[in-house]
Design a protein around this motif. Structure first.
Motif, PDB file in Angstrom:
ATOM      1  N   ARG A 114       5.565 -33.053  52.919  1.00 63.19           N
ATOM      2  CA  ARG A 114       6.254 -32.930  51.843  1.00 63.19           C
ATOM      3  C   ARG A 114       5.773 -32.416  50.795  1.00 63.19           C
ATOM      4  NH1 ARG A 114      12.091 -34.013  51.947  1.00 63.19           N
ATOM      5  NH2 ARG A 114      12.599 -36.193  52.663  1.00 63.19           N
ATOM      6  N   ALA A 115       6.419 -31.550  50.039  1.00 64.91           N
ATOM      7  CA  ALA A 115       6.158 -31.348  48.695  1.00 64.91           C
ATOM      8  C   ALA A 115       6.457 -32.257  47.835  1.00 64.91           C
ATOM      9  CB  ALA A 115       6.282 -29.733  48.291  1.00 64.91           C
ATOM     10  N   ALA A 116       5.733 -32.179  46.327  1.00 63.03           N
ATOM     11  CA  ALA A 116       6.105 -33.101  45.427  1.00 63.03           C
ATOM     12  C   ALA A 116       7.733 -32.841  45.072  1.00 63.03           C
ATOM     13  CB  ALA A 116       5.368 -32.749  44.359  1.00 63.03           C
ATOM     14  N   VAL A 120      10.241 -29.294  52.339  1.00 64.74           N
ATOM     15  CA  VAL A 120       9.203 -29.651  53.654  1.00 64.74           C
ATOM     16  C   VAL A 120       8.047 -28.198  53.884  1.00 64.74           C
ATOM     17  CG1 VAL A 120      10.253 -31.411  54.809  1.00 64.74           C
ATOM     18  CG2 VAL A 120      11.027 -28.922  55.333  1.00 64.74           C
ATOM     19  N   ILE A 121       7.164 -28.411  53.913  1.00 68.82           N
ATOM     20  CA  ILE A 121       6.122 -27.264  53.779  1.00 68.82           C
ATOM     21  C   ILE A 121       5.199 -26.960  55.168  1.00 68.82           C
ATOM     22  CG2 ILE A 121       4.062 -26.080  52.731  1.00 68.82           C
ATOM     23  CD1 ILE A 121       6.545 -26.520  50.703  1.00 68.82           C
ATOM     24  N   SER A 122       5.580 -25.935  55.898  1.00 68.48           N
ATOM     25  CA  SER A 122       4.760 -25.889  57.041  1.00 68.48           C
ATOM     26  C   SER A 122       3.427 -26.045  57.046  1.00 68.48           C
ATOM     27  CB  SER A 122       5.224 -24.371  57.740  1.00 68.48           C
ATOM     28  OG  SER A 122       4.312 -24.247  58.911  1.00 68.48           O
ATOM     29  N   GLN A 123       2.734 -26.733  57.841  1.00 63.60           N
ATOM     30  CA  GLN A 123       1.214 -26.589  57.768  1.00 63.60           C
ATOM     31  C   GLN A 123       0.709 -25.864  59.080  1.00 63.60           C
ATOM     32  OE1 GLN A 123      -0.289 -28.468  55.401  1.00 63.60           O
ATOM     33  NE2 GLN A 123       1.556 -28.610  54.533  1.00 63.60           N
ATOM     34  N   GLY A 124       1.653 -25.144  59.660  1.00 63.49           N
ATOM     35  CA  GLY A 124       1.173 -24.131  60.687  1.00 63.49           C
ATOM     36  C   GLY A 124       1.455 -24.523  62.220  1.00 63.49           C
ATOM     37  N   SER A 177      16.107 -27.268  51.973  1.00 60.83           N
ATOM     38  CA  SER A 177      16.276 -28.190  50.782  1.00 60.83           C
ATOM     39  C   SER A 177      15.143 -29.339  51.287  1.00 60.83           C
ATOM     40  CB  SER A 177      17.589 -28.765  50.930  1.00 60.83           C
ATOM     41  OG  SER A 177      17.699 -29.566  51.924  1.00 60.83           O
ATOM     42  N   GLY A 178      14.815 -29.740  52.422  1.00 64.04           N
ATOM     43  CA  GLY A 178      14.014 -30.834  52.526  1.00 64.04           C
ATOM     44  C   GLY A 178      14.853 -31.987  52.825  1.00 64.04           C
TER      45      GLY A 178
END
Ligand code: FE2
Length: 208
Positions: A114-116, A120-124, A177-178
């Motif tokens: 989760r970004a601030a 939602v951000i892919s980590q790979g 949107s997360g």
């Protein structure tokens, strides 16, 4: 690992369930549970012939999640996930610890954080081959999206969770949107394998 005995094909799964039952009886430390479960799951993945055919059947439209065993006190559960070609999950979490090990085929797993700002951000993306194990939990990272890495055949993974996972309230996440939505996965099918009919082996031993 001992080879699968055709008179007692479920013995590897039964041994795993016995090991896990003893393990959850002696500790509730998540790191210890995950480390010891990892070793036992590795052994379970070493030979795929114990998995009953009805817990290995894909569905044409979506992946299947068959319950193989649930601890009576719901301290752990074991499932087989069956992925048809191209099938995948949404981005989701588990809210409890879990180990995912590939029994047949191959899977890809994209992990997220989760970004601030709530997105939602892919980590790979990682690829798991037979015998490969991925770990998830709120402590070490709990969000991912899992897919069959093969386009031409089914893949199967064995999952172990620190709860009766089909009854756990958890979340799926919108990739843009997360935004999160509650879900309770349930299970495919209505039966679990009968781990306890050891009669064929007992009869064969007494006939010697
Ligand atoms: Fe998952």
């Amino acid at each position: 690992m001992e080879p699968v005995n055709p008179l007692d094909p479920l013995a590897p799964l039964r041994r795993f369930v016995v090991f896990m039952t003893e393990l959850v009886g002696r500790t509730n430390d998540e790191a210890t549970l995950m480390a010891e479960c990892h070793g036992a799951l590795s052994a379970l993945l070493a030979d795929d012939r114990w998995l009953p055919d009805d817990c290995a059947a894909p569905h044409p439209d979506h992946y299947q999640q068959y319950l193989l065993h649930c601890d009576p006190l719901e301290r752990f559960s074991v499932t087989s996930f069956v992925w048809g070609p191209g099938q995948l999950t949404p981005i989701h979490d588990h809210t409890v610890w879990g180990l995912v090990g590939v029994l047949r085929g191959a899977e890809s797993s994209e992990r997220y954080s989760r970004a601030a700002d709530g997105r939602v951000i892919s980590q790979g993306v990682g690829r798991l081959e037979v015998g490969g194990i991925e770990s998830v939990s709120p402590r070490i990272g709990d969000m991912h999206k899992v897919a069959n890495a093969l386009q031409d055949r089914a893949s199967i993974s064995i999952h172990v969770y620190g709860a009766n996972i089909g009854a756990v309230r958890r979340h799926v996440f919108d990739p843009v949107s997360g935004a999160e939505k509650d879900f309770v996965s349930g299970y495919s099918g209505t039966h679990t394998p009968n781990l306890w009919d050891r009669s064929a082996l007992v009869r064969a031993e007494s006939a010697r």
